[in-house]
Design a protein around this motif. Structure first.
Motif, PDB file in Angstrom:
ATOM      1  N   TRP A   1       0.804  -1.227   0.000  1.00  0.00           N
ATOM      2  CA  TRP A   1       0.000   0.000   0.000  1.00  0.00           C
ATOM      3  C   TRP A   1       0.839   1.280   0.000  1.00  0.00           C
ATOM      4  O   TRP A   1       0.262   2.369  -0.046  1.00  0.00           O
ATOM      5  N   ALA A   2       2.154   1.186   0.051  1.00  0.00           N
ATOM      6  CA  ALA A   2       2.946   2.416   0.132  1.00  0.00           C
ATOM      7  C   ALA A   2       4.366   2.204  -0.364  1.00  0.00           C
ATOM      8  O   ALA A   2       4.914   1.097  -0.294  1.00  0.00           O
ATOM      9  N   LYS A   3       4.972   3.296  -0.816  1.00  0.00           N
ATOM     10  CA  LYS A   3       6.359   3.295  -1.289  1.00  0.00           C
ATOM     11  C   LYS A   3       7.021   4.581  -0.828  1.00  0.00           C
ATOM     12  O   LYS A   3       6.364   5.483  -0.276  1.00  0.00           O
ATOM     13  N   GLN A   4       8.314   4.689  -1.035  1.00  0.00           N
ATOM     14  CA  GLN A   4       9.076   5.884  -0.676  1.00  0.00           C
ATOM     15  C   GLN A   4       8.383   7.150  -1.194  1.00  0.00           C
ATOM     16  O   GLN A   4       8.002   7.240  -2.357  1.00  0.00           O
ATOM     17  N   GLY A   5       8.194   8.125  -0.286  1.00  0.00           N
ATOM     18  CA  GLY A   5       7.627   9.412  -0.672  1.00  0.00           C
ATOM     19  C   GLY A   5       6.120   9.515  -0.580  1.00  0.00           C
ATOM     20  O   GLY A   5       5.570  10.614  -0.724  1.00  0.00           O
ATOM     21  N   ASP A   6       5.421   8.415  -0.336  1.00  0.00           N
ATOM     22  CA  ASP A   6       3.970   8.481  -0.198  1.00  0.00           C
ATOM     23  C   ASP A   6       3.585   9.199   1.094  1.00  0.00           C
ATOM     24  O   ASP A   6       4.329   9.176   2.082  1.00  0.00           O
ATOM     25  N   LEU A   7       2.419   9.809   1.105  1.00  0.00           N
ATOM     26  CA  LEU A   7       1.927  10.533   2.280  1.00  0.00           C
ATOM     27  C   LEU A   7       1.006   9.629   3.093  1.00  0.00           C
ATOM     28  O   LEU A   7       0.080   9.015   2.561  1.00  0.00           O
ATOM     29  N   GLY A   8       1.261   9.568   4.398  1.00  0.00           N
ATOM     30  CA  GLY A   8       0.535   8.646   5.257  1.00  0.00           C
ATOM     31  C   GLY A   8      -0.958   8.884   5.309  1.00  0.00           C
ATOM     32  O   GLY A   8      -1.741   7.943   5.361  1.00  0.00           O
ATOM     33  N   SER A   9      -1.396  10.140   5.301  1.00  0.00           N
ATOM     34  CA  SER A   9      -2.826  10.421   5.415  1.00  0.00           C
ATOM     35  C   SER A   9      -3.601   9.929   4.201  1.00  0.00           C
ATOM     36  O   SER A   9      -4.812   9.734   4.267  1.00  0.00           O
ATOM     37  N   ARG A  10      -2.896   9.717   3.087  1.00  0.00           N
ATOM     38  CA  ARG A  10      -3.558   9.257   1.865  1.00  0.00           C
ATOM     39  C   ARG A  10      -3.416   7.755   1.638  1.00  0.00           C
ATOM     40  O   ARG A  10      -4.292   7.134   1.023  1.00  0.00           O
ATOM     41  N   MET A  11      -2.310   7.172   2.106  1.00  0.00           N
ATOM     42  CA  MET A  11      -1.984   5.807   1.713  1.00  0.00           C
ATOM     43  C   MET A  11      -2.132   4.761   2.819  1.00  0.00           C
ATOM     44  O   MET A  11      -2.337   3.594   2.528  1.00  0.00           O
ATOM     45  N   LEU A  12      -2.003   5.153   4.077  1.00  0.00           N
ATOM     46  CA  LEU A  12      -2.050   4.155   5.147  1.00  0.00           C
ATOM     47  C   LEU A  12      -3.443   3.554   5.257  1.00  0.00           C
ATOM     48  O   LEU A  12      -4.438   4.270   5.381  1.00  0.00           O
ATOM     49  N   PRO A  13      -3.542   2.235   5.218  1.00  0.00           N
ATOM     50  CA  PRO A  13      -4.864   1.602   5.239  1.00  0.00           C
ATOM     51  C   PRO A  13      -5.461   1.537   6.640  1.00  0.00           C
ATOM     52  O   PRO A  13      -4.752   1.462   7.636  1.00  0.00           O
ATOM     53  N   LYS A  14      -6.777   1.572   6.706  1.00  0.00           N
ATOM     54  CA  LYS A  14      -7.444   1.309   7.969  1.00  0.00           C
ATOM     55  C   LYS A  14      -7.362  -0.191   8.247  1.00  0.00           C
ATOM     56  O   LYS A  14      -7.495  -0.997   7.342  1.00  0.00           O
ATOM     57  N   GLY A  15      -7.124  -0.544   9.497  1.00  0.00           N
ATOM     58  CA  GLY A  15      -7.037  -1.949   9.858  1.00  0.00           C
ATOM     59  C   GLY A  15      -8.001  -2.277  10.977  1.00  0.00           C
ATOM     60  O   GLY A  15      -8.822  -1.441  11.365  1.00  0.00           O
ATOM     61  N   PRO A  16      -7.917  -3.478  11.509  1.00  0.00           N
ATOM     62  CA  PRO A  16      -8.767  -3.836  12.648  1.00  0.00           C
ATOM     63  C   PRO A  16      -8.493  -2.898  13.818  1.00  0.00           C
ATOM     64  O   PRO A  16      -7.374  -2.398  13.992  1.00  0.00           O
ATOM     65  N   ALA A  17      -9.496  -2.646  14.621  1.00  0.00           N
ATOM     66  CA  ALA A  17      -9.328  -1.770  15.779  1.00  0.00           C
ATOM     67  C   ALA A  17      -8.238  -2.307  16.693  1.00  0.00           C
ATOM     68  O   ALA A  17      -8.261  -3.477  17.087  1.00  0.00           O
ATOM     69  N   ALA A  18      -7.254  -1.473  16.997  1.00  0.00           N
ATOM     70  CA  ALA A  18      -6.158  -1.894  17.866  1.00  0.00           C
ATOM     71  C   ALA A  18      -6.567  -1.866  19.334  1.00  0.00           C
ATOM     72  O   ALA A  18      -5.962  -2.534  20.176  1.00  0.00           O
ATOM     73  N   ALA A  19      -7.572  -1.065  19.662  1.00  0.00           N
ATOM     74  CA  ALA A  19      -8.062  -0.965  21.044  1.00  0.00           C
ATOM     75  C   ALA A  19      -9.437  -0.325  21.012  1.00  0.00           C
ATOM     76  O   ALA A  19      -9.800   0.358  20.055  1.00  0.00           O
ATOM     77  N   THR A  20     -10.202  -0.566  22.054  1.00  0.00           N
ATOM     78  CA  THR A  20     -11.495   0.097  22.223  1.00  0.00           C
ATOM     79  C   THR A  20     -11.421   0.959  23.473  1.00  0.00           C
ATOM     80  O   THR A  20     -11.220   0.443  24.575  1.00  0.00           O
ATOM     81  N   TRP A  21     -11.540   2.275  23.296  1.00  0.00           N
ATOM     82  CA  TRP A  21     -11.451   3.218  24.402  1.00  0.00           C
ATOM     83  C   TRP A  21     -12.786   3.928  24.582  1.00  0.00           C
ATOM     84  O   TRP A  21     -13.497   4.193  23.618  1.00  0.00           O
ATOM     85  N   VAL A  22     -13.097   4.281  25.811  1.00  0.00           N
ATOM     86  CA  VAL A  22     -14.318   5.017  26.134  1.00  0.00           C
ATOM     87  C   VAL A  22     -13.946   6.475  26.382  1.00  0.00           C
ATOM     88  O   VAL A  22     -13.017   6.767  27.152  1.00  0.00           O
ATOM     89  N   ALA A  23     -14.646   7.394  25.724  1.00  0.00           N
ATOM     90  CA  ALA A  23     -14.364   8.815  25.900  1.00  0.00           C
ATOM     91  C   ALA A  23     -14.444   9.200  27.365  1.00  0.00           C
ATOM     92  O   ALA A  23     -15.369   8.821  28.083  1.00  0.00           O
ATOM     93  N   GLY A  24     -13.434   9.926  27.836  1.00  0.00           N
ATOM     94  CA  GLY A  24     -13.382  10.356  29.223  1.00  0.00           C
ATOM     95  C   GLY A  24     -12.658   9.401  30.149  1.00  0.00           C
ATOM     96  O   GLY A  24     -12.425   9.724  31.321  1.00  0.00           O
ATOM     97  N   SER A  25     -12.271   8.220  29.657  1.00  0.00           N
ATOM     98  CA  SER A  25     -11.590   7.237  30.499  1.00  0.00           C
ATOM     99  C   SER A  25     -10.080   7.486  30.498  1.00  0.00           C
ATOM    100  O   SER A  25      -9.563   8.316  29.759  1.00  0.00           O
ATOM    101  N   VAL A  26      -9.373   6.765  31.352  1.00  0.00           N
ATOM    102  CA  VAL A  26      -7.912   6.809  31.409  1.00  0.00           C
ATOM    103  C   VAL A  26      -7.382   5.543  30.760  1.00  0.00           C
ATOM    104  O   VAL A  26      -7.816   4.435  31.082  1.00  0.00           O
ATOM    105  N   VAL A  27      -6.454   5.684  29.823  1.00  0.00           N
ATOM    106  CA  VAL A  27      -5.908   4.535  29.102  1.00  0.00           C
ATOM    107  C   VAL A  27      -4.378   4.571  29.169  1.00  0.00           C
ATOM    108  O   VAL A  27      -3.770   5.609  29.408  1.00  0.00           O
ATOM    109  N   GLU A  28      -3.774   3.416  28.972  1.00  0.00           N
ATOM    110  CA  GLU A  28      -2.321   3.310  28.959  1.00  0.00           C
ATOM    111  C   GLU A  28      -1.836   3.291  27.516  1.00  0.00           C
ATOM    112  O   GLU A  28      -2.364   2.559  26.679  1.00  0.00           O
ATOM    113  N   VAL A  29      -0.838   4.116  27.220  1.00  0.00           N
ATOM    114  CA  VAL A  29      -0.264   4.184  25.877  1.00  0.00           C
ATOM    115  C   VAL A  29       1.257   4.146  25.988  1.00  0.00           C
ATOM    116  O   VAL A  29       1.829   4.409  27.037  1.00  0.00           O
ATOM    117  N   GLY A  30       1.915   3.805  24.902  1.00  0.00           N
ATOM    118  CA  GLY A  30       3.372   3.759  24.904  1.00  0.00           C
ATOM    119  C   GLY A  30       3.925   4.041  23.527  1.00  0.00           C
ATOM    120  O   GLY A  30       3.291   3.734  22.518  1.00  0.00           O
TER     121      GLY A  30
END
Length: 248
Positions: free
Chosen positions: A169-198
């Motif tokens: 889906w991508a090569k040198q010089g491509d722009l991420g906002s146009r080329m990066l594909p949507k994938g399966p949800a990596a996490a389910t977060w609830v608005a207003g909650s506290v989550v751990e990120v890294g």
């Protein structure tokens, strides 16, 4: 050395995409790391000139632990040649050595050594101040090429780490906002909650970072991300840096 940092943040909005420079969100994995699902990148392996997780293209032990979800080219999506006050990045200058990439730059506002994070022994504004016009010296006042980065940071293969191995889906010089594909949800977060990120850094040039979101209903632009920053939850004792398998 590959380092990962874990923090807790207060969640404001429900959809996540992250742009990073020589680093990448590791937990939860961002859209930039879509190629982590390809067999060629598991366990820290990589096919291009440089990998995000390991110095050995065949993989490494640290990629099997805390940084396991960072396998891929997530750190290969970035903007470069972006200096304070300029209208655009030049997409080729890797180290500015205290110079700006435009004729009318903005002067830095973070000049105290404890705020600069790197090369802190140099006098601010002097010839030795090699990071004078880098984005961190006035956060928010340097341009970006794309909110989700450019593959390899340059339209063409460059020196150093300005390289990106072609994936379906991508090569040198491509722009991420146009080329990066949507994938399966990596996490389910609830608005207003506290989550751990890294996030993990592969090539450290100093600076700082902020977690931001952009709603799925809006275009992936820098303005969208800047409107939705996450709030760090509590004091510094809620964060940790992981070196290989050790938390500090």
């Amino acid at each position: 050395m590959a380092v990962a940092a874990w923090l807790s943040v207060a969640l404001l909005v429900g959809c996540l995409t992250v742009a990073a420079s020589h680093g990448s969100l590791v937990f939860s994995p961002p859209r930039n790391s879509a190629d982590r699902r390809l067999p060629a990148f598991t366990g820290g392996k990589y096919l291009g000139l440089y990998g995000c997780n390991c110095g050995d293209r065949s993989g490494c032990a640290s990629a099997l632990g805390l940084r396991s979800s960072g396998d891929e080219q997530g750190c290969g999506w970035f903007s470069q040649g972006c200096t304070l006050g300029c209208l655009r990045c030049d997409n080729r200058t890797q180290h500015t050595h205290g110079k700006a990439t435009c004729t009318s730059p903005m002067e830095p506002i973070l000049n105290e050594p404890d705020a600069r994070t790197v090369n802190i022994g140099a006098k601010a504004g002097s010839e030795q101040d090699a990071y004078r016009y880098n984005p961190w010296r006035a956060p928010g006042y340097a341009p970006v090429t794309d909110a989700c980065g450019m593959a390899g940071g340059s339209p063409t293969l460059g020196l150093g780490h300005a390289s990106f191995h072609t994936v379906p889906w991508a090569k040198q010089g491509d722009l991420g906002s146009r080329m990066l594909p949507k994938g399966p949800a990596a996490a389910t977060w609830v608005a207003g909650s506290v989550v751990e990120v890294g996030w993990g850094v592969r090539f450290n040039h100093g600076g700082g970072y902020q977690y931001r979101l952009c709603p799925a209903s809006e275009p992936l632009t820098e303005e969208c991300f800047q409107r939705h920053p996450l709030i760090f939850n509590g004091s510094s004792d809620r964060s940790a840096a992981a070196y290989q398998q050790t938390l500090r």
